[in-house]
Design a protein around this motif. Structure first.
Motif, PDB file in Angstrom:
ATOM      1  N   ASP A   1       0.796  -1.221   0.000  1.00  0.00           N
ATOM      2  CA  ASP A   1       0.000   0.000   0.000  1.00  0.00           C
ATOM      3  C   ASP A   1       0.832   1.276   0.000  1.00  0.00           C
ATOM      4  OD1 ASP A   1      -2.286  -1.562   0.005  1.00  0.00           O
ATOM      5  OD2 ASP A   1      -2.397  -1.642   2.184  1.00  0.00           O
ATOM      6  N   GLN A   2       1.914   1.293   0.747  1.00  0.00           N
ATOM      7  CA  GLN A   2       2.731   2.503   0.819  1.00  0.00           C
ATOM      8  C   GLN A   2       3.330   2.854  -0.536  1.00  0.00           C
ATOM      9  OE1 GLN A   2       2.853   4.585   3.194  1.00  0.00           O
ATOM     10  NE2 GLN A   2       1.844   3.406   4.815  1.00  0.00           N
ATOM     11  N   GLN A   3       3.845   1.829  -1.226  1.00  0.00           N
ATOM     12  CA  GLN A   3       4.398   2.074  -2.564  1.00  0.00           C
ATOM     13  C   GLN A   3       3.299   2.516  -3.521  1.00  0.00           C
ATOM     14  OE1 GLN A   3       7.438   2.052  -3.721  1.00  0.00           O
ATOM     15  NE2 GLN A   3       8.664   1.001  -2.180  1.00  0.00           N
ATOM     16  N   ALA A   4       2.138   1.896  -3.389  1.00  0.00           N
ATOM     17  CA  ALA A   4       1.018   2.261  -4.262  1.00  0.00           C
ATOM     18  C   ALA A   4       0.601   3.704  -4.032  1.00  0.00           C
ATOM     19  CB  ALA A   4      -0.157   1.309  -4.018  1.00  0.00           C
ATOM     20  N   VAL A   5       0.537   4.127  -2.773  1.00  0.00           N
ATOM     21  CA  VAL A   5       0.191   5.511  -2.446  1.00  0.00           C
ATOM     22  C   VAL A   5       1.144   6.472  -3.130  1.00  0.00           C
ATOM     23  CG1 VAL A   5       0.201   7.219  -0.582  1.00  0.00           C
ATOM     24  CG2 VAL A   5      -1.021   5.060  -0.289  1.00  0.00           C
ATOM     25  N   GLY A   6       2.434   6.138  -3.107  1.00  0.00           N
ATOM     26  CA  GLY A   6       3.424   7.011  -3.720  1.00  0.00           C
ATOM     27  C   GLY A   6       3.173   7.236  -5.202  1.00  0.00           C
ATOM     28  N   HIS A   7       2.830   6.177  -5.911  1.00  0.00           N
ATOM     29  CA  HIS A   7       2.594   6.302  -7.359  1.00  0.00           C
ATOM     30  C   HIS A   7       1.299   7.048  -7.654  1.00  0.00           C
ATOM     31  CE1 HIS A   7       5.978   4.001  -8.916  1.00  0.00           C
ATOM     32  NE2 HIS A   7       5.783   3.109  -7.952  1.00  0.00           N
ATOM     33  N   PHE A   8       0.231   6.729  -6.919  1.00  0.00           N
ATOM     34  CA  PHE A   8      -1.028   7.453  -7.134  1.00  0.00           C
ATOM     35  C   PHE A   8      -0.858   8.935  -6.806  1.00  0.00           C
ATOM     36  CE2 PHE A   8      -3.299   3.243  -6.380  1.00  0.00           C
ATOM     37  CZ  PHE A   8      -3.608   3.087  -7.715  1.00  0.00           C
ATOM     38  N   LYS A   9      -0.078   9.212  -5.758  1.00  0.00           N
ATOM     39  CA  LYS A   9       0.131  10.609  -5.351  1.00  0.00           C
ATOM     40  C   LYS A   9       0.921  11.366  -6.411  1.00  0.00           C
ATOM     41  CE  LYS A   9       0.912  13.094  -1.028  1.00  0.00           C
ATOM     42  NZ  LYS A   9       1.433  14.309  -1.635  1.00  0.00           N
ATOM     43  N   ARG A  10       1.836  10.685  -7.086  1.00  0.00           N
ATOM     44  CA  ARG A  10       2.589  11.329  -8.172  1.00  0.00           C
ATOM     45  C   ARG A  10       1.646  11.788  -9.272  1.00  0.00           C
ATOM     46  NH1 ARG A  10       8.056   9.807  -8.862  1.00  0.00           N
ATOM     47  NH2 ARG A  10       7.971  10.911 -10.856  1.00  0.00           N
ATOM     48  N   VAL A  11       0.684  10.946  -9.597  1.00  0.00           N
ATOM     49  CA  VAL A  11      -0.277  11.306 -10.649  1.00  0.00           C
ATOM     50  C   VAL A  11      -1.117  12.501 -10.217  1.00  0.00           C
ATOM     51  CG1 VAL A  11      -2.224  10.512 -12.050  1.00  0.00           C
ATOM     52  CG2 VAL A  11      -0.382   8.915 -11.454  1.00  0.00           C
ATOM     53  N   VAL A  12      -1.587  12.468  -8.972  1.00  0.00           N
ATOM     54  CA  VAL A  12      -2.463  13.533  -8.469  1.00  0.00           C
ATOM     55  C   VAL A  12      -1.717  14.857  -8.366  1.00  0.00           C
ATOM     56  CG1 VAL A  12      -3.849  14.307  -6.508  1.00  0.00           C
ATOM     57  CG2 VAL A  12      -3.953  11.914  -7.236  1.00  0.00           C
ATOM     58  N   ASP A  13      -0.493  14.827  -7.870  1.00  0.00           N
ATOM     59  CA  ASP A  13       0.244  16.067  -7.586  1.00  0.00           C
ATOM     60  C   ASP A  13       0.917  16.665  -8.816  1.00  0.00           C
ATOM     61  OD1 ASP A  13      -0.504  15.742  -4.975  1.00  0.00           O
ATOM     62  OD2 ASP A  13       1.415  14.909  -4.301  1.00  0.00           O
ATOM     63  N   ASN A  14       1.318  15.828  -9.754  1.00  0.00           N
ATOM     64  CA  ASN A  14       2.180  16.309 -10.843  1.00  0.00           C
ATOM     65  C   ASN A  14       1.539  16.336 -12.229  1.00  0.00           C
ATOM     66  OD1 ASN A  14       4.231  16.473  -8.922  1.00  0.00           O
ATOM     67  ND2 ASN A  14       4.953  14.401  -9.345  1.00  0.00           N
ATOM     68  N   TYR A  15       0.359  15.740 -12.383  1.00  0.00           N
ATOM     69  CA  TYR A  15      -0.216  15.639 -13.721  1.00  0.00           C
ATOM     70  C   TYR A  15      -1.675  16.070 -13.689  1.00  0.00           C
ATOM     71  CZ  TYR A  15       3.981  12.839 -14.204  1.00  0.00           C
ATOM     72  OH  TYR A  15       5.283  12.420 -14.188  1.00  0.00           O
ATOM     73  N   ALA A  16      -1.869  17.372 -13.577  1.00  0.00           N
ATOM     74  CA  ALA A  16      -3.226  17.926 -13.455  1.00  0.00           C
ATOM     75  C   ALA A  16      -4.052  17.699 -14.715  1.00  0.00           C
ATOM     76  CB  ALA A  16      -3.149  19.428 -13.151  1.00  0.00           C
ATOM     77  N   ASP A  17      -3.407  17.551 -15.872  1.00  0.00           N
ATOM     78  CA  ASP A  17      -4.132  17.393 -17.127  1.00  0.00           C
ATOM     79  C   ASP A  17      -4.341  15.930 -17.524  1.00  0.00           C
ATOM     80  OD1 ASP A  17      -4.236  20.151 -17.410  1.00  0.00           O
ATOM     81  OD2 ASP A  17      -2.330  20.230 -18.491  1.00  0.00           O
ATOM     82  N   SER A  18      -3.847  15.010 -16.729  1.00  0.00           N
ATOM     83  CA  SER A  18      -3.963  13.602 -17.084  1.00  0.00           C
ATOM     84  C   SER A  18      -5.397  13.106 -16.899  1.00  0.00           C
ATOM     85  CB  SER A  18      -3.016  12.760 -16.221  1.00  0.00           C
ATOM     86  OG  SER A  18      -3.236  11.380 -16.437  1.00  0.00           O
ATOM     87  N   ASN A  19      -5.851  12.288 -17.835  1.00  0.00           N
ATOM     88  CA  ASN A  19      -7.194  11.721 -17.703  1.00  0.00           C
ATOM     89  C   ASN A  19      -7.249  10.606 -16.664  1.00  0.00           C
ATOM     90  OD1 ASN A  19      -5.766   9.795 -19.078  1.00  0.00           O
ATOM     91  ND2 ASN A  19      -7.250   9.499 -20.709  1.00  0.00           N
ATOM     92  N   LYS A  20      -6.082  10.218 -16.133  1.00  0.00           N
ATOM     93  CA  LYS A  20      -6.042   9.219 -15.072  1.00  0.00           C
ATOM     94  C   LYS A  20      -6.080   9.847 -13.685  1.00  0.00           C
ATOM     95  CE  LYS A  20      -6.051   5.635 -15.869  1.00  0.00           C
ATOM     96  NZ  LYS A  20      -7.264   4.847 -16.214  1.00  0.00           N
ATOM     97  N   ARG A  21      -6.050  11.157 -13.609  1.00  0.00           N
ATOM     98  CA  ARG A  21      -5.993  11.821 -12.306  1.00  0.00           C
ATOM     99  C   ARG A  21      -7.236  11.544 -11.455  1.00  0.00           C
ATOM    100  NH1 ARG A  21      -6.745  17.173  -9.964  1.00  0.00           N
ATOM    101  NH2 ARG A  21      -5.097  17.547  -8.419  1.00  0.00           N
ATOM    102  N   PRO A  22      -8.467  11.637 -11.994  1.00  0.00           N
ATOM    103  CA  PRO A  22      -9.631  11.328 -11.146  1.00  0.00           C
ATOM    104  C   PRO A  22      -9.587   9.920 -10.576  1.00  0.00           C
ATOM    105  CG  PRO A  22     -10.308  12.410 -13.172  1.00  0.00           C
ATOM    106  CD  PRO A  22      -8.873  12.073 -13.342  1.00  0.00           C
ATOM    107  N   ASP A  23      -9.209   8.938 -11.400  1.00  0.00           N
ATOM    108  CA  ASP A  23      -9.122   7.558 -10.917  1.00  0.00           C
ATOM    109  C   ASP A  23      -8.028   7.417  -9.867  1.00  0.00           C
ATOM    110  OD1 ASP A  23     -11.166   6.659 -12.606  1.00  0.00           O
ATOM    111  OD2 ASP A  23      -9.773   6.389 -14.268  1.00  0.00           O
ATOM    112  N   ALA A  24      -6.908   8.116 -10.084  1.00  0.00           N
ATOM    113  CA  ALA A  24      -5.826   8.059  -9.106  1.00  0.00           C
ATOM    114  C   ALA A  24      -6.267   8.663  -7.774  1.00  0.00           C
ATOM    115  CB  ALA A  24      -4.598   8.794  -9.640  1.00  0.00           C
ATOM    116  N   MET A  25      -7.051   9.727  -7.818  1.00  0.00           N
ATOM    117  CA  MET A  25      -7.559  10.339  -6.580  1.00  0.00           C
ATOM    118  C   MET A  25      -8.484   9.372  -5.846  1.00  0.00           C
ATOM    119  SD  MET A  25      -8.285  14.184  -8.072  1.00  0.00           S
ATOM    120  CE  MET A  25      -8.646  14.996  -6.516  1.00  0.00           C
TER     121      MET A  25
END
Length: 249
Positions: free
Chosen positions: A182-206
């Motif tokens: 889970d900790q590693q997974a959180v890190g990757h999802f957080k990268r998407v949320v924090d760094n890629y505001a225009d990504s279409n995967k951001r809502p799913d990552a959140m």
């Protein structure tokens, strides 16, 4: 009066009558007619020029209308093709999501710790698209979820500025969460949320991030990220699922 004198008077009288009744000079009449003809010729020339210009302008308008029609047709065709590509991409992501989600949570069995064989490493001669497609194929076609993890990690190292970078982080978070890392997974999802505001995967990552925070007992963090998801992407499926989770927290 003498006859001589009478005859002279009569001659003078006739002469004066002829002088008074004489017509205008021929040269003046001819000049007026010539001037009128010239003006008429000039007007006819102007009318002809005007008609020619109007015909040319009409032809240009027809040509421009044809060009606009052709451009409109090309634009509509390109828009249709783009929409088909985007639709196929959405279907691909949904299919991968469904397949990965069906993997049992007991994926932490010894199979999950299989040593990665050399054939799963990214070949040095693969292009960016080929490397990404290879990693995705391990999930969708081969169902080698554990092998896909090092493949995505190698992809991120080799192509750090790739357009697929947010997607790679998202799928790493998904795969790692299946392994209960889970900790590693959180890190990757957080990268998407924090760094890629225009990504279409951001809502799913959140949404995934909120679920992981809840699982880890970090309820405040879970409520915060899920609330942000509902506010920023209210019309998405992820936002509707986030609202359901918030109602239960």
């Amino acid at each position: 009066m003498k006859p001589k004198h009478v005859l002279a008077a009569l001659l003078l009288s006739c002469g004066s009558v002829h002088v008074l009744a004489a017509p205008a000079p021929v040269s003046e009449a001819a000049g007026s007619k010539s001037s009128l003809d010239a003006r008429l010729a000039q007007l006819e020339s102007l009318m002809q020029s005007r008609n020619i210009m109007q015909a040319e302008m009409q032809q240009q308008i027809i040509v421009l209308q044809d060009e606009v029609s052709q451009l409109r047709g090309i634009t509509e065709e390109q828009s249709y093709k783009l929409e088909k590509v985007l639709q196929r991409q959405r279907e691909l992501y949904q299919e991968i999501e469904n397949r990965v989600s069906r993997v049992p949570e007991q994926a932490t069995s010894p199979v999950a710790n299989v040593t990665v064989t050399p054939d799963t490493a990214i070949s040095s001669n693969l292009s960016e698209n080929e490397a990404y497609d290879r990693a995705v194929a391990l999930i969708m076609k081969d169902k080698r979820y554990d092998a896909a993890i090092p493949e995505f990690e190698a992809f991120l190292k080799k192509f750090p500025n790739s357009v697929y970078e947010p997607n790679a982080h998202y799928w790493l978070g998904q795969l790692l969460s299946i392994k209960n890392d889970d900790q590693q997974a959180v890190g990757h999802f957080k990268r998407v949320v924090d760094n890629y505001a225009d990504s279409n995967k951001r809502p799913d990552a959140m949404l995934k991030l909120g679920n992981l925070y809840e699982k880890l007992g970090q309820l405040d963090a879970a409520k915060q990220i899920l609330t942000k998801l509902v506010q920023q992407y209210p019309s998405t499926t992820a936002a509707k699922m986030a609202a359901d989770r918030l109602a239960k927290l």
